[in-house]
Design an enzyme around this catalytic site. Structure first.
Site, PDB file in Angstrom:
ATOM      1  N   CYS A   8      13.392  -2.322 -18.237  1.00 44.31           N
ATOM      2  CA  CYS A   8      12.568  -2.527 -19.430  1.00 44.31           C
ATOM      3  C   CYS A   8      11.665  -3.732 -19.164  1.00 44.31           C
ATOM      4  O   CYS A   8      11.474  -4.118 -18.012  1.00 44.31           O
ATOM      5  CB  CYS A   8      13.422  -2.694 -20.688  1.00 44.31           C
ATOM      6  SG  CYS A   8      14.448  -4.165 -20.748  1.00 44.31           S
ATOM      7  N   CYS A  79       8.175  -0.229 -20.046  1.00 49.74           N
ATOM      8  CA  CYS A  79       7.496  -1.226 -19.213  1.00 49.74           C
ATOM      9  C   CYS A  79       6.123  -0.752 -18.749  1.00 49.74           C
ATOM     10  O   CYS A  79       5.401  -1.487 -18.071  1.00 49.74           O
ATOM     11  CB  CYS A  79       8.372  -1.664 -18.040  1.00 49.74           C
ATOM     12  SG  CYS A  79       9.064  -0.343 -17.036  1.00 49.74           S
ATOM     13  N   CYS A  83       6.082  -0.622 -14.491  1.00 50.32           N
ATOM     14  CA  CYS A  83       7.357  -0.053 -14.070  1.00 50.32           C
ATOM     15  C   CYS A  83       7.278   0.289 -12.584  1.00 50.32           C
ATOM     16  O   CYS A  83       6.223   0.692 -12.097  1.00 50.32           O
ATOM     17  CB  CYS A  83       7.667   1.224 -14.856  1.00 50.32           C
ATOM     18  SG  CYS A  83       8.248   0.940 -16.526  1.00 50.32           S
TER      19      CYS A  83
END
Length: 123
Positions: A8, A79, A83
């Site tokens: 996250c 995210c 990510c």
């Protein structure tokens, strides 16, 4: 069970809960954040304590290439473009809200949602 990396933004709530539940079910897991915070969200720690899991000694951390390479599955949680993405890995995106400004009841509901998703994942 597959080795799973939960990612996250702050690694202070959602991904920490997911890692703890996955480990409780016997799986290998890591968690990380794209912009890790300085400490876990106190309401998340309390909600997990209510569920019988103590995560109070954990600290937020960022992800490394080695974390992503280690994982068979990467579960992202909000995210976005930061990510991690490596070709050949399996990815899931869980659209879960950040608990940072949530009430106690909302954090509990989020915890229960994360627990349900992890149980389904562990299947």
């Amino acid at each position: 069970m597959r080795r799973t990396l939960f990612v996250c933004i702050g690694n202070a709530g959602r991904s920490q809960m997911a890692q703890a539940f996955y480990e409780q079910l016997g799986g290998e897991a890591r968690s990380a954040g794209s912009h890790p915070g300085s400490e876990l969200d106190a309401s998340v720690v309390a909600a997990m304590q209510e569920a019988g899991i103590d995560i109070s000694s954990r600290r937020p951390k960022g992800f490394t290439d080695a974390d992503v390479e280690w994982a068979d599955l990467v579960v992202t949680m909000g995210c976005g473009d930061v990510c991690p993405f490596f070709p050949g890995k399996e990815y899931l995106d869980w659209n879960l809200p950040d608990p940072v400004a949530m009430s106690t009841e909302e954090v509990r509901a989020l915890r229960d949602d994360v627990r349900r998703r992890v149980a389904e994942l562990a299947g």
